[in-house]
Design a protein around this motif. Sequence first.
Motif, PDB file in Angstrom:
ATOM      1  N   ASN A   1      -3.098  -4.889  -3.536  1.00  0.00           N
ATOM      2  CA  ASN A   1      -2.715  -3.532  -3.464  1.00  0.00           C
ATOM      3  C   ASN A   1      -3.870  -2.776  -2.977  1.00  0.00           C
ATOM      4  OD1 ASN A   1      -0.006  -4.148  -4.019  1.00  0.00           O
ATOM      5  ND2 ASN A   1      -0.148  -3.878  -6.380  1.00  0.00           N
TER       6      ASN A   1
ATOM      7  N   TYR B   1       3.580   8.872   4.661  1.00  0.00           N
ATOM      8  CA  TYR B   1       4.722   8.107   4.246  1.00  0.00           C
ATOM      9  C   TYR B   1       5.726   8.977   4.998  1.00  0.00           C
ATOM     10  CZ  TYR B   1       1.779   5.579   0.735  1.00  0.00           C
ATOM     11  OH  TYR B   1       1.098   4.902   0.196  1.00  0.00           O
TER      12      TYR B   1
ATOM     13  N   LEU C   1       9.428   6.021  -1.734  1.00  0.00           N
ATOM     14  CA  LEU C   1       8.261   6.144  -1.750  1.00  0.00           C
ATOM     15  C   LEU C   1       7.931   7.408  -2.416  1.00  0.00           C
ATOM     16  CD1 LEU C   1       7.429   4.308   1.373  1.00  0.00           C
ATOM     17  CD2 LEU C   1       7.424   3.304  -0.784  1.00  0.00           C
TER      18      LEU C   1
ATOM     19  N   GLU D   1       2.181   4.705  -7.487  1.00  0.00           N
ATOM     20  CA  GLU D   1       3.082   5.282  -8.190  1.00  0.00           C
ATOM     21  C   GLU D   1       3.149   4.856  -9.494  1.00  0.00           C
ATOM     22  OE1 GLU D   1       5.312   1.929  -6.956  1.00  0.00           O
ATOM     23  OE2 GLU D   1       4.077   3.247  -6.073  1.00  0.00           O
ATOM     24  N   THR D   2       2.193   3.863  -9.968  1.00  0.00           N
ATOM     25  CA  THR D   2       2.415   3.421 -11.327  1.00  0.00           C
ATOM     26  C   THR D   2       1.732   4.428 -12.385  1.00  0.00           C
ATOM     27  OG1 THR D   2       0.181   2.191 -10.795  1.00  0.00           O
ATOM     28  CG2 THR D   2       2.361   0.991 -10.818  1.00  0.00           C
TER      29      THR D   2
ATOM     30  N   GLU E   1       4.951   7.242  -4.826  1.00  0.00           N
ATOM     31  CA  GLU E   1       3.951   6.804  -4.175  1.00  0.00           C
ATOM     32  C   GLU E   1       3.169   7.827  -3.363  1.00  0.00           C
ATOM     33  OE1 GLU E   1       2.505   2.976  -1.634  1.00  0.00           O
ATOM     34  OE2 GLU E   1       4.388   2.845  -2.684  1.00  0.00           O
ATOM     35  N   THR E   2       4.016   8.631  -2.540  1.00  0.00           N
ATOM     36  CA  THR E   2       3.559   9.847  -1.789  1.00  0.00           C
ATOM     37  C   THR E   2       2.837  10.756  -2.680  1.00  0.00           C
ATOM     38  OG1 THR E   2       5.500   9.409  -0.187  1.00  0.00           O
ATOM     39  CG2 THR E   2       4.263  11.337  -0.090  1.00  0.00           C
TER      40      THR E   2
ATOM     41  N   ILE F   1      -2.362   1.124  -2.463  1.00  0.00           N
ATOM     42  CA  ILE F   1      -1.117   1.050  -2.413  1.00  0.00           C
ATOM     43  C   ILE F   1      -0.224   0.978  -3.427  1.00  0.00           C
ATOM     44  CG2 ILE F   1      -1.079   0.605   0.194  1.00  0.00           C
ATOM     45  CD1 ILE F   1      -0.388  -2.314  -0.770  1.00  0.00           C
ATOM     46  N   ASP F   2       0.893   1.392  -3.757  1.00  0.00           N
ATOM     47  CA  ASP F   2       1.581   1.072  -5.095  1.00  0.00           C
ATOM     48  C   ASP F   2       0.947   1.938  -6.268  1.00  0.00           C
ATOM     49  OD1 ASP F   2       3.243  -0.325  -3.874  1.00  0.00           O
ATOM     50  OD2 ASP F   2       2.643  -2.305  -4.504  1.00  0.00           O
TER      51      ASP F   2
ATOM     52  N   SER G   1      -0.412   9.533  -4.032  1.00  0.00           N
ATOM     53  CA  SER G   1      -1.572   9.531  -2.675  1.00  0.00           C
ATOM     54  C   SER G   1      -1.944  10.898  -2.303  1.00  0.00           C
ATOM     55  CB  SER G   1      -0.923   8.903  -1.313  1.00  0.00           C
ATOM     56  OG  SER G   1      -0.559   7.228  -1.908  1.00  0.00           O
TER      57      SER G   1
ATOM     58  N   SER H   1       5.533   3.271   5.759  1.00  0.00           N
ATOM     59  CA  SER H   1       4.299   3.879   5.524  1.00  0.00           C
ATOM     60  C   SER H   1       3.528   3.635   6.923  1.00  0.00           C
ATOM     61  CB  SER H   1       3.754   3.108   4.533  1.00  0.00           C
ATOM     62  OG  SER H   1       2.239   3.033   4.119  1.00  0.00           O
TER      63      SER H   1
END
Length: 272
Positions: free
Chosen positions: A250, A201, A172, A264-265, A175-176, A261-262, A179, A210
């Motif tokens: 998401n 996270y 993660l 990280e894309t 993603e962290t 969420i998610d 965010s 999470s």
Amino acid sequence: TDCPVWPYLLYYIDNIEKHLHPNAKITKNEQRVIINGFLSNLSSRIMTASKNVLFTEKKFFEETTLGTEIGTDSYFKIVGENKDYLSDILKAYPELDRVLTKIADNFIEQTTTFILHFSEDRAELAIFSNTINKDSLVTCEVSNGETHNGSKAVCILTFSNDKKVVYKPRNLLLETAASDLLLSLSRKAGKDYLAWKIPSYLVKAEHGWSEHTPQKPAESEEEVITYFKRAGFLLGYCTIFTASDITSDNLIANGSSPIPIDLETIFYNTLN
């Protein structure tokens, strides 16, 4: 169970404890809760994988034997009383056995991996989720969302003090970072964005945890207005950084906070 392909559940139960890692130190009750959670989800996935075959067979049975339609439960009751049903259907659809065995094997692997991660992270997790040793694990809810990638699944754990935490079977770190960037930028955008709830996270090498942020309705018109202001900010953020996959699954509506969420894309998405 009324599942016509229940022997695959028995296969999972018979094999799961044999595969548990010797370093996994959890209580028998925690082990039972986790296995029950995965077993419940496995039943659902096995039925989903078998559905087309079972419904096709049901239609054949109605047309060739009964001459009328019957309910699914009634059909499953009939075939459940036929001891040769499972072997006959697997002979007729040999690929079905391979698929169901693979799903069951995946679940054995994912359950043992999850138990090991939970065991190794228990001390850190207690601090992260604000629980203590006496707050025992009550439920392990395994998500139906992801059926690919070796049947890996998100899990929501609930402890006896009603605290919840989310397990994600992937690293993660991105993603962290995404965010944290959203949180940092939004705090500079004005007072309407200061209390925007973004989950925290706990990052591990191959998985992570999470903070649990449930769906929660807005309680006032002001919260609704704030929600859509933040949604507009989030839309700008996702547009600038070309984020994708911000679907309804998401995005969590929590009072005045749209919680993505998610995210990280933003680091690897390519727009078509």
